[in-house]
Design an enzyme around this catalytic site. Structure first.
Site, mmCIF file in Angstrom:
data_model
loop_
_atom_site.group_PDB
_atom_site.id
_atom_site.type_symbol
_atom_site.label_atom_id
_atom_site.label_comp_id
_atom_site.label_asym_id
_atom_site.label_seq_id
_atom_site.Cartn_x
_atom_site.Cartn_y
_atom_site.Cartn_z
ATOM 1 C CG ASP A 1 11.545 -12.185 5.318
ATOM 2 O OD1 ASP A 1 12.427 -11.842 4.515
ATOM 3 O OD2 ASP A 1 10.490 -11.548 5.498
ATOM 4 C CE LYS B 1 13.494 -17.129 -0.168
ATOM 5 N NZ LYS B 1 12.486 -16.742 0.791
ATOM 6 N N GLY C 1 15.848 -10.147 0.016
ATOM 7 C CA GLY C 1 17.009 -9.813 0.849
ATOM 8 C C GLY C 1 17.626 -11.083 1.377
ATOM 9 C CG HIS C 2 18.893 -14.182 -0.316
ATOM 10 N ND1 HIS C 2 19.026 -14.868 -1.491
ATOM 11 C CD2 HIS C 2 17.628 -14.381 0.087
ATOM 12 C CE1 HIS C 2 17.882 -15.452 -1.788
ATOM 13 N NE2 HIS C 2 17.023 -15.165 -0.851
ATOM 14 C CD GLN D 1 10.053 -11.754 -3.514
ATOM 15 O OE1 GLN D 1 9.898 -12.303 -4.575
ATOM 16 N NE2 GLN D 1 11.018 -10.883 -3.314
HETATM 17 P P1 IMP Z 1 6.566 -5.941 -3.292
HETATM 18 O O1 IMP Z 1 7.180 -7.248 -3.646
HETATM 19 O O2 IMP Z 1 7.583 -4.873 -2.970
HETATM 20 O O3 IMP Z 1 5.540 -5.490 -4.295
HETATM 21 O O4 IMP Z 1 5.752 -6.140 -1.909
HETATM 22 C C1 IMP Z 1 4.578 -6.934 -1.854
HETATM 23 C C2 IMP Z 1 4.534 -7.759 -0.562
HETATM 24 O O5 IMP Z 1 5.577 -8.719 -0.569
HETATM 25 C C3 IMP Z 1 4.743 -6.948 0.717
HETATM 26 O O6 IMP Z 1 3.966 -7.522 1.744
HETATM 27 C C4 IMP Z 1 6.214 -7.139 1.019
HETATM 28 O O7 IMP Z 1 6.498 -6.970 2.388
HETATM 29 C C5 IMP Z 1 6.376 -8.584 0.596
HETATM 30 N N1 IMP Z 1 7.757 -8.931 0.221
HETATM 31 C C6 IMP Z 1 8.410 -8.617 -0.916
HETATM 32 N N2 IMP Z 1 9.650 -9.138 -0.906
HETATM 33 C C7 IMP Z 1 9.778 -9.808 0.248
HETATM 34 C C8 IMP Z 1 10.835 -10.601 0.809
HETATM 35 O O8 IMP Z 1 11.920 -10.800 0.228
HETATM 36 N N3 IMP Z 1 10.583 -11.147 2.035
HETATM 37 C C9 IMP Z 1 9.386 -10.980 2.675
HETATM 38 N N4 IMP Z 1 8.386 -10.268 2.186
HETATM 39 C C10 IMP Z 1 8.576 -9.685 0.972
#
Ligand code: IMP
Length: 432
Positions: free
Chosen positions: A13, A16, A40-41, A226
């Site tokens: 976040d 990007k 999420g973009h 991420q």
């Molecule tokens: P998962 O990727 O759904 O398994 O989540 C694992 C961790 O990564 C959690 O803390 C989510 O909030 C975080 N996370 C996954 N995708 C994103 C992203 O695009 N932005 C920020 N945090 C993310």
């Protein structure tokens, strides 16, 4: 010709979307190489807002090839839904504009369910990760467990039933253990055959396409999702996502050699945020955190969750510069700090009475570190919308220069608002 890898240098976040879109205008090919629709973009192109989770940002621009590499975990239902939404906005999502690697592992409904079952069970025991509940972790587990169903399997109906058997032997044992109903073989076969026609036209040998493009001198942009602190190896384990989010992953996650990676751009927010559980040394659970969250509109694109907010942590970003090989950073959201009397920056930690200048690897130590802050003077003017260094208050320039010094990497781009033109370019990452 340099290819560019964009990665988040904090917990995701970092903003990007805007930078990737800005760079994708200069690129020929845009590649996703890890993660899935947990990303999420938000892109704003010619006044139109597009929200992408799974598809590469290049998809909204004419003349660009978008590629989903084998390092991604691919949810066919999410793909169909996202493609439909984009088509309704006038974007053409067609096999000549989008390629999906044949060896990409699928996320199925049983992965999403398992993610949810575990998170629900963990909420009672206090070991919740705070995942996006999209099935990302369970899908990667099946991939490394060598029982995943991959895109190419949809084209081989003779061997598919056997693969589904193998997958279900594992999943049904887990489901029984968690007190949930088993999944029927016929239900998974039905799920797979119902999406096959929508996916197979996009399937291709991505490694070959990218090799050809590279040899032809085309510019490739690798779009990370991420952030570094969510990397399965280098992040705040176990509060991480299930893929390698660092720049090196661009190579195996797309089928290129490591020398395909040229410039590594680390997207870096002028303060820090994180969603989900886990350590966050500079978190501000007070009016400063509220100020940053409200002014920075810190809510997740995918889940709508409120992000935790805190001061800039130079220790973490310095470490991100090292583990990614960051060439330069794109500093985002500086304007959120406008108007603060003073701004704190974390320059080190105190751990059990000792000063350290790195994030320790153990979960316990990560939870115990206390930030050591430097306090800088804020600025009263505005940085929002600045398009040259001369437009910035002197104290804001000082803040940026100080960050460069602390993290050991230069600012290549400075983003001063969500508008694409509100960007100060210092170094073009695509420069020869
Ligand atoms: P998962 O990727 O759904 O398994 O989540 C694992 C961790 O990564 C959690 O803390 C989510 O909030 C975080 N996370 C996954 N995708 C994103 C992203 O695009 N932005 C920020 N945090 C993310």
């Amino acid at each position: 010709m340099a290819n560019v890898v964009v990665v988040g240098s904090q917990w995701g976040d970092e903003g990007k979307g805007k930078i990737v879109d800005w760079l994708s205008e200069r690129a020929d090919v845009v590649v996703r190489f890890q993660g899935g629709h947990n990303a999420g973009h938000t892109l704003v192109v010619d006044g139109k807002v597009y929200k992408l989770s799974l598809l590469p940002s290049g998809i909204v621009r004419e003349g660009k090839l978008s590629v989903i590499g084998n390092g991604v975990v691919f949810d066919p239902h999410a793909f169909v839904a996202e493609a439909e939404k984009l088509r309704a906005q006038g974007v053409s999502v067609t096999p000549d504009r989008l390629k999906i690697a044949e060896n990409t592992a699928l996320i199925l409904s049983l992965h999403r369910e398992l993610d949810g079952f575990r998170e629900d069970a963990a909420s009672n025991s206090g070991t919740k990760i705070g995942t996006t509940r999209r099935g990302i972790g369970p899908a990667y587990e099946d991939k490394v467990g060598r029982r995943a169903i991959r895109v190419m399997d949809l084209a081989d109906l003779d061997t598919l039933p056997q693969k589904v058997d193998r997958l279900l032997t594992h999943h049904n044992a887990l489901r029984r253990g968690l007190g949930h109903a088993e999944v029927k073989h016929a239900a998974i076969m039905q799920e797979l055959t119902s999406v096959a026609d929508a996916i197979l036209p996009y399937m291709d040998r991505v490694w070959k396409i990218l090799d050809d493009k590279r040899r032809a001198g085309e510019r490739i942009l690798f779009e990370g999702a991420q952030g570094t602190l969510l990397d399965i190896d280098h992040g705040t384990y176990p509060f991480v996502t299930s893929s390698n989010t660092v720049a090196g992953q661009a190579a195996p996650g797309s089928g290129m050699g490591p020398d395909a990676i040229g410039y590594v751009l680390g997207i870096t927010k002028a303060y820090t945020t994180r969603v989900g559980e886990g350590p966050f040394p500079t978190e501000q659970n007070n009016e400063i955190g509220e100020f940053l969250g409200t002014k920075g509109r810190e809510f997740g694109v995918v889940t709508g969750r409120k992000r935790r907010c805190g001061w800039f942590d130079a220790v973490l970003v310095r470490q991100a510069v090292a583990v990614n090989g960051i060439s330069g950073i794109a500093l985002t959201k500086l304007d959120v700090l406008d108007g603060l009397d003073e701004i704190k920056v974390c320059t080190g930690y105190r751990l059990d009475g000792q000063e350290i200048d790195y994030l320790p690897a153990s979960q316990g130590a990560q939870a115990r570190v206390e930030p050591i802050y430097e306090t800088l003077e804020g600025w009263q003017g505005t940085t929002a919308g600045a398009r040259s260094w001369n437009d910035l208050p002197a104290q804001a320039v000082k803040y940026v220069r100080h960050i460069e010094e602390l993290i050991g990497a230069p600012v290549a781009l400075l983003s001063t608002s969500p508008e694409r033109d509100d960007t100060i370019l210092v170094t073009d990452p695509f420069q020869d």
